[in-house]
Design a protein around this motif. Structure first.
Motif, PDB file in Angstrom:
ATOM      1  N   ALA A 177       0.810  -1.117   0.071  1.00 28.47           N
ATOM      2  CA  ALA A 177      -0.009  -0.192   0.039  1.00 28.47           C
ATOM      3  C   ALA A 177       0.979   1.291  -0.168  1.00 28.47           C
ATOM      4  CB  ALA A 177      -1.016   0.022   1.329  1.00 28.47           C
ATOM      5  N   MET A 178       1.849   1.259   0.832  1.00 32.23           N
ATOM      6  CA  MET A 178       2.649   2.320   0.876  1.00 32.23           C
ATOM      7  C   MET A 178       3.470   2.520  -0.367  1.00 32.23           C
ATOM      8  SD  MET A 178       4.219   1.922   4.830  1.00 32.23           S
ATOM      9  CE  MET A 178       5.037   3.658   4.550  1.00 32.23           C
ATOM     10  N   ALA A 179       4.064   1.595  -1.053  1.00 31.10           N
ATOM     11  CA  ALA A 179       4.718   1.775  -2.264  1.00 31.10           C
ATOM     12  C   ALA A 179       3.829   2.041  -3.472  1.00 31.10           C
ATOM     13  CB  ALA A 179       5.280   0.445  -2.537  1.00 31.10           C
ATOM     14  N   LEU A 180       2.702   1.922  -3.299  1.00 28.27           N
ATOM     15  CA  LEU A 180       1.501   2.477  -4.329  1.00 28.27           C
ATOM     16  C   LEU A 180       1.251   3.708  -4.108  1.00 28.27           C
ATOM     17  CD1 LEU A 180      -0.202   1.259  -6.869  1.00 28.27           C
ATOM     18  CD2 LEU A 180      -1.974   1.042  -5.216  1.00 28.27           C
ATOM     19  N   ALA A 181       1.058   4.152  -2.888  1.00 30.26           N
ATOM     20  CA  ALA A 181       0.599   5.402  -2.503  1.00 30.26           C
ATOM     21  C   ALA A 181       1.831   6.446  -2.955  1.00 30.26           C
ATOM     22  CB  ALA A 181       0.345   5.566  -0.824  1.00 30.26           C
ATOM     23  N   ALA A 182       2.965   6.249  -2.664  1.00 35.38           N
ATOM     24  CA  ALA A 182       4.150   6.806  -3.050  1.00 35.38           C
ATOM     25  C   ALA A 182       4.250   7.434  -4.371  1.00 35.38           C
ATOM     26  CB  ALA A 182       5.311   5.994  -2.561  1.00 35.38           C
ATOM     27  N   CYS A 183       3.197   6.777  -5.301  1.00 35.95           N
ATOM     28  CA  CYS A 183       3.279   7.301  -6.855  1.00 35.95           C
ATOM     29  C   CYS A 183       2.170   8.218  -7.216  1.00 35.95           C
ATOM     30  CB  CYS A 183       3.403   5.983  -7.482  1.00 35.95           C
ATOM     31  SG  CYS A 183       4.739   4.854  -7.447  1.00 35.95           S
ATOM     32  N   ALA A 204      -6.793   6.529  -0.381  1.00 31.90           N
ATOM     33  CA  ALA A 204      -7.065   7.608  -1.302  1.00 31.90           C
ATOM     34  C   ALA A 204      -5.808   7.590  -2.457  1.00 31.90           C
ATOM     35  CB  ALA A 204      -7.219   8.515  -0.612  1.00 31.90           C
ATOM     36  N   ARG A 205      -4.486   7.679  -1.722  1.00 31.65           N
ATOM     37  CA  ARG A 205      -3.389   7.918  -2.750  1.00 31.65           C
ATOM     38  C   ARG A 205      -3.167   6.609  -3.661  1.00 31.65           C
ATOM     39  NH1 ARG A 205       0.654  10.434   1.645  1.00 31.65           N
ATOM     40  NH2 ARG A 205       0.329  12.518   1.294  1.00 31.65           N
ATOM     41  N   GLY A 206      -3.345   5.514  -3.146  1.00 32.43           N
ATOM     42  CA  GLY A 206      -3.345   4.220  -4.050  1.00 32.43           C
ATOM     43  C   GLY A 206      -4.525   4.192  -5.162  1.00 32.43           C
ATOM     44  N   LEU A 207      -5.599   4.547  -4.833  1.00 32.36           N
ATOM     45  CA  LEU A 207      -6.520   4.506  -5.757  1.00 32.36           C
ATOM     46  C   LEU A 207      -6.088   5.598  -7.054  1.00 32.36           C
ATOM     47  CD1 LEU A 207      -9.283   3.607  -6.880  1.00 32.36           C
ATOM     48  CD2 LEU A 207     -10.307   5.591  -5.777  1.00 32.36           C
ATOM     49  N   MET A 208      -5.721   6.701  -6.779  1.00 34.89           N
ATOM     50  CA  MET A 208      -5.400   7.748  -7.680  1.00 34.89           C
ATOM     51  C   MET A 208      -4.198   7.186  -8.639  1.00 34.89           C
ATOM     52  SD  MET A 208      -7.699   9.759  -7.265  1.00 34.89           S
ATOM     53  CE  MET A 208      -7.134  11.124  -8.345  1.00 34.89           C
ATOM     54  N   THR A 209      -3.133   6.468  -8.011  1.00 33.63           N
ATOM     55  CA  THR A 209      -2.028   5.976  -8.578  1.00 33.63           C
ATOM     56  C   THR A 209      -2.591   4.976  -9.659  1.00 33.63           C
ATOM     57  OG1 THR A 209      -0.548   6.218  -6.550  1.00 33.63           O
ATOM     58  CG2 THR A 209      -0.016   4.692  -8.376  1.00 33.63           C
ATOM     59  N   LEU A 210      -3.542   4.158  -9.139  1.00 36.94           N
ATOM     60  CA  LEU A 210      -4.130   3.103 -10.051  1.00 36.94           C
ATOM     61  C   LEU A 210      -4.609   3.829 -11.201  1.00 36.94           C
ATOM     62  CD1 LEU A 210      -5.056   0.457  -7.668  1.00 36.94           C
ATOM     63  CD2 LEU A 210      -3.164   0.194  -9.287  1.00 36.94           C
ATOM     64  N   LEU A 211      -5.610   4.981 -11.003  1.00 35.02           N
ATOM     65  CA  LEU A 211      -6.445   5.732 -11.991  1.00 35.02           C
ATOM     66  C   LEU A 211      -5.295   6.403 -12.980  1.00 35.02           C
ATOM     67  CD1 LEU A 211      -9.228   6.014 -12.621  1.00 35.02           C
ATOM     68  CD2 LEU A 211      -9.047   8.279 -11.320  1.00 35.02           C
ATOM     69  N   ALA A 212      -4.313   6.721 -12.263  1.00 33.54           N
ATOM     70  CA  ALA A 212      -3.469   7.457 -13.201  1.00 33.54           C
ATOM     71  C   ALA A 212      -2.507   6.593 -14.205  1.00 33.54           C
ATOM     72  CB  ALA A 212      -2.280   8.309 -12.322  1.00 33.54           C
TER      73      ALA A 212
END
Length: 357
Positions: free
Chosen positions: A28-34, A329-337
């Protein structure tokens, strides 16, 4: 990391070993960092349900050192996210002066979604949480009760609470920072004609302000009823709140991604902690859940579709224990991006008074 993150995770963090939980957190943290900063992509805005949860502050994983005052925390939060859901307004009426300070501490395009005060949505309220002058106006017998339901309150008191709540929203409305007002009805609020009239009355009392409805009893989400419910909200000029939450309980709504009003789609993420969803536990225990990237990936597809059907999409994470909501929230936006671009229309709040029929 991306392929590993999208492997099917265990059913729930509570079923995982300590090592597996550490791995989930690392993913989760690795995904959110992007994630994009702030967490806005085209017409999709992501945020959390509140910014002052004590467990978030104590985690030391979101607010930088030295960011400790209410003004500093809100300003920092608003630098990371474009929208927030004010959850505290469910428990007590905020004063217009406090709300005006929120306006001053955030950028012109920042958006506040306000959760309706508990007794306005058929929930009980402790007498001590009512404004002091309202408490003094209560009959003495009511002050001795532990909790007061709306039906317990005299009509003039109920009217006063509606008026106070609308007054509290006014600074946001004037600054064009009011997203929606969330009316989250209780789990015992079943799909009946009488309760439909309650929703209609709430819509009328909100006097044209942006009005979103979250239903929590499974009867509203039955396959033969859900589309009629959404049609009802469309006729009222109201927004249907899509949910991600544990399934298979009486108080479970299916994650049906329907848009009632094309101006806005709202998705609220409650976590998937099945064992506490209908149990008499604390709020922290109920929502203690960290989404794995594999659980968010299908929602990225859904949110991308919603962004084509609605002018705006708000993705709000309500699993506010430690920094789980922030990571979600950050992870979802990374996946969306990582998907194709979503529309880039203006993401200003919904104009008060505008309705769709």
């Amino acid at each position: 990391m991306h392929e590993e993150a999208l492997r099917d995770p265990p059913r729930s963090p509570s079923e995982e070993t300590a090592h597996q939980q550490e791995q989930r957190l690392a993913r989760a943290m690795a995904l959110a960092a992007c994630t994009p900063v702030p967490a806005r992509l085209g017409n999709v805005l992501a945020g959390t349900a509140g910014w002052t949860d004590p467990t978030l502050v104590k985690s030391h994983r979101f607010y930088p050192k030295g960011v400790s005052s209410p003004a500093q925390r809100l300003s920092f939060y608003a630098s990371q996210f474009p929208v927030v859901e004010v959850n505290s307004s469910y428990y007590a009426l905020p004063g217009p002066r406090m709300v005006a300070q929120w306006v001053e501490r955030t950028a012109p395009d920042f958006v506040f979604n306000m959760k309706a005060f508990a007794p306005l949505t058929q929930h009980p309220v402790e007498p001590a949480r009512l404004p002091p002058d309202v408490q003094r106006a209560l009959p003495a017998a009511l002050l001795d009760k532990r909790r007061l339901y709306p039906a317990d309150l005299p009509a003039e008191i109920r009217d006063a609470l509606w008026e106070r709540f609308r007054q509290a929203l006014d600074p946001l409305r004037q600054a064009r920072k009011l997203g929606v007002v969330l009316f989250q009805f209780p789990p015992w609020f079943t799909a009946t004609r009488g309760n439909v009239r309650v929703i209609e009355d709430c819509r009328t009392r909100m006097d044209g302000l942006p009005f979103a409805v979250e239903l929590r009893h499974g009867s509203w989400g039955a396959p033969d009823r859900i589309e009629r419910v959404v049609d009802l909200l469309r006729d009222l000029g109201a927004f249907y709140v899509i949910v991600d939450e544990p399934q298979g309980k009486q108080n479970s709504m299916p994650p049906t991604a329907l848009v009632a009003d094309p101006r806005l789609a709202v998705v609220r993420f409650h976590g998937r902690r099945e064992e506490t969803w209908d149990a008499p536990v604390s709020v922290n225990e109920k929502f203690r859940y960290l989404y794995d990237p594999a659980e968010l990936a299908p929602w990225a597809e859904t949110v991308a579709r919603l962004s084509q059907e609605a002018e705006q999409v708000h993705a709000i994470f309500n699993n506010c224990v430690s920094d789980s909501a922030v990571l979600g929230a950050r992870g979802l936006m990374t996946l969306l991006a990582r998907r194709e671009a979503v529309p880039t229309e203006e993401t200003a709040p919904i104009p008060a008074g505008s309705t769709v029929h």
